[in-house]
Design an enzyme around this catalytic site. Structure first.
Site, PDB file in Angstrom:
ATOM      1  N   GLY A  14       0.843  -1.201   0.000  1.00  0.00           N
ATOM      2  CA  GLY A  14       0.000   0.000   0.000  1.00  0.00           C
ATOM      3  C   GLY A  14       0.877   1.250   0.000  1.00  0.00           C
ATOM      4  NE  ARG A  75      -2.226  -4.378  -1.021  1.00  0.00           N
ATOM      5  CZ  ARG A  75      -1.752  -3.715   0.035  1.00  0.00           C
ATOM      6  NH1 ARG A  75      -0.632  -4.099   0.610  1.00  0.00           N
ATOM      7  NH2 ARG A  75      -2.387  -2.653   0.496  1.00  0.00           N
ATOM      8  N   GLY A 105       5.770  -2.093   3.834  1.00  0.00           N
ATOM      9  CA  GLY A 105       5.326  -2.650   5.113  1.00  0.00           C
ATOM     10  C   GLY A 105       5.830  -4.071   5.319  1.00  0.00           C
ATOM     11  CG  ASP A 137      -2.098  -0.390   7.890  1.00  0.00           C
ATOM     12  OD1 ASP A 137      -2.894   0.497   7.549  1.00  0.00           O
ATOM     13  OD2 ASP A 137      -1.929  -1.442   7.237  1.00  0.00           O
ATOM     14  CG  MET A 179      -7.967   2.178   5.118  1.00  0.00           C
ATOM     15  SD  MET A 179      -6.781   2.417   3.779  1.00  0.00           S
ATOM     16  CE  MET A 179      -7.760   1.780   2.424  1.00  0.00           C
ATOM     17  CB  ALA A 196     -13.581   9.836  19.071  1.00  0.00           C
ATOM     18  NE  ARG A 271     -28.058  10.101   8.672  1.00  0.00           N
ATOM     19  CZ  ARG A 271     -29.221  10.149   9.308  1.00  0.00           C
ATOM     20  NH1 ARG A 271     -29.435   9.354  10.337  1.00  0.00           N
ATOM     21  NH2 ARG A 271     -30.172  10.983   8.925  1.00  0.00           N
ATOM     22  NE  ARG A 280      -3.198   2.932   0.156  1.00  0.00           N
ATOM     23  CZ  ARG A 280      -3.556   1.754  -0.338  1.00  0.00           C
ATOM     24  NH1 ARG A 280      -3.885   0.769   0.470  1.00  0.00           N
ATOM     25  NH2 ARG A 280      -3.578   1.538  -1.620  1.00  0.00           N
TER      26      ARG A 280
HETATM   27  O1  F6P Z   1      -1.733  -1.461   4.559  1.00  0.00           O
HETATM   28  C1  F6P Z   1      -2.257  -0.250   4.139  1.00  0.00           C
HETATM   29  C2  F6P Z   1      -3.721  -0.390   3.816  1.00  0.00           C
HETATM   30  O2  F6P Z   1      -4.186   0.874   3.398  1.00  0.00           O
HETATM   31  C3  F6P Z   1      -4.594  -0.952   4.938  1.00  0.00           C
HETATM   32  O3  F6P Z   1      -4.922   0.019   5.904  1.00  0.00           O
HETATM   33  C4  F6P Z   1      -5.769  -1.464   4.181  1.00  0.00           C
HETATM   34  O4  F6P Z   1      -6.405  -2.522   4.871  1.00  0.00           O
HETATM   35  C5  F6P Z   1      -5.151  -1.980   2.909  1.00  0.00           C
HETATM   36  O5  F6P Z   1      -3.905  -1.291   2.758  1.00  0.00           O
HETATM   37  C6  F6P Z   1      -5.989  -1.763   1.675  1.00  0.00           C
HETATM   38  O6  F6P Z   1      -5.306  -2.313   0.604  1.00  0.00           O
HETATM   39  P1  F6P Z   1      -5.764  -2.147  -0.912  1.00  0.00           P
HETATM   40  O7  F6P Z   1      -5.575  -0.720  -1.291  1.00  0.00           O
HETATM   41  O8  F6P Z   1      -4.864  -3.058  -1.662  1.00  0.00           O
HETATM   42  O9  F6P Z   1      -7.184  -2.541  -0.947  1.00  0.00           O
END
Ligand code: F6P
Length: 373
Positions: A14, A75, A105, A137, A179, A196, A271, A280
């Site tokens: 990611g 990936r 990561g 993350d 995320m 929160a 909601r 991201r």
């Molecule tokens: O590891 C980073 C991340 O953004 C996670 O928070 C999330 O679960 C995952 O990647 C989402 O991955 P993708 O963009 O491949 O769906």
């Protein structure tokens, strides 16, 4: 330990804001130290496709402030396969690349370790690797922060502040999913920064029923407040908490109706907002630019010093035994930690076995009510 002369750099998994700062930093420092830097597109996938090209300082001149990664990312599940890694090593060998910086990561750094495994390399051209932690993350161990975490947290805070405005106007309850994959770090820290009313994160190990009851109890407590302005409820839920938000909402709404049969259903309906990939993206924060640049500096210098199988880490929250890591001579805020130790500790962190994981699990336990100011 021979210094690396031709250094490849790739971003994998990611993307994370600040990756570009690391690419830029590595290119500039590499040039200054007399090394040749090669950019590899789309992570290990691009490596297999031989998408490798020289990077010069002018190529990275304008990327510092850009989100994502100029090299692209991917990936690459096939990389678990030794034969696929042999192909990747052949591509590196063809370009004479003897050092590789992997920015990514957990999975990406595991790939790096295998790629430079002397047992796999055998009599092939030598290869050294240094990892740079990058994942919004913050699920990598032995580093205080990974590239991208700070920007992601700021994005969440900005979004939640906006949601809080409309939630306050309508006395509404919002469940906001952020995320983080299996790690609750972003949910926990942003809950603090946002103010929160409740954070739900996987480390707490609570079941779905308990999560529903926690939200309902929070809503009822907040609704009892005197000041109308303080009657909105913000719940931040980590994506690693397994129940889908729509199902969670349905269960919370049903339970609220059950407990407050006289309430207007439209008035108590929760909601839901899933922030998803918004978290991201975006321009990297100053902190992520700084971390990316400084970790890249340390990574290039480590390869130039002939070091390998390490991760450049940002201020681990512990003083490390020498066998695990040493403070970087190039930057007192950075460490070079053993890559295998990082991966073992990361597994412990994600499985709830490390002291940090246990601390995170119970972090809000005795102050849960205190969040309800
Ligand atoms: O590891 C980073 C991340 O953004 C996670 O928070 C999330 O679960 C995952 O990647 C989402 O991955 P993708 O963009 O491949 O769906």
């Amino acid at each position: 330990m021979a210094p690396c002369q031709r250094i490849g750099i790739l971003t994998s998994g990611g993307d994370a804001p600040g990756m570009n700062a690391a690419i830029r930093g590595a290119t500039l420092v590499g040039q200054a130290l007399g090394a040749e830097i090669f950019g590899i597109e789309r992570g290990y996938r691009g490596l297999l496709d031989d998408a490798v090209a020289r990077l010069a300082p002018q190529d990275v001149a304008h990327i510092l402030r850009e989100g994502g990664t100029m090299l692209g990312s991917a990936r690459c599940k096939e990389f678990h396969d030794r034969a696929v890694r042999d192909r990747a090593r052949a591509v590196l060998g063809k370009h004479g690349i003897d050092g590789l910086i992997v920015i990514g990561g957990n999975g990406s750094l595991t790939g790096a370790l295998h790629l430079a495994d002397p047992a796999e390399i055998g009599s092939g051209p030598p290869l050294k690797v240094i990892g740079i932690p990058a994942s919004i993350d913050n699920d990598l161990a032995l580093t205080g922060l990974s590239i991208g975490v700070d920007t992601a947290m700021n994005t969440i805070v900005e979004a939640c502040d906006k949601i809080a405005d409309t939630a306050t106007a309508h006395d509404r309850t919002f469940i906001i999913e952020v995320m983080g994959r299996d790690c609750g770090y972003l949910a926990m820290t942003s809950a603090i920064a946002v103010g929160a009313d409740l954070a739900l994160f996987p480390e707490a190990g609570k079941g779905v029923d308990e999560a529903v009851e926690q939200i309902v109890a929070t809503v009822l407590a907040v609704r009892a407040r005197q000041s109308r302005k303080a009657r909105r409820v913000i719940v931040i839920k980590a994506e690693g908490v397994s129940i889908p938000v729509d199902q969670l909402k349905a269960r919370v709404d049903a339970r609220l109706l059950e407990l407050t049969p006289d309430a207007d259903p439209a008035g108590i309906e929760t909601r839901v907002t899933v922030l998803g990939h918004v978290v991201r993206g975006g321009r990297p924060s100053a902190m992520d630019r700084l971390i990316g640049s400084r970790l890249a500096n340390v990574a290039v210098r480590a390869l130039r010093a002939g070091d390998s199988h390490k991760m450049a880490a940002w201020m681990p929250p512990v003083v490390l035994p020498e066998a695990i890591g040493t403070r970087s001579a190039a930057d007192p805020y950075c460490w070079l930690v053993d890559l295998s130790a990082v991966l073992v500790e990361t597994e412990n962190l994600l499985k709830g076995r490390s002291p940090l994981a246990r601390w995170r699990a119970g972090a809000f336990d005795d102050i849960g009510d205190a969040l309800l100011l």
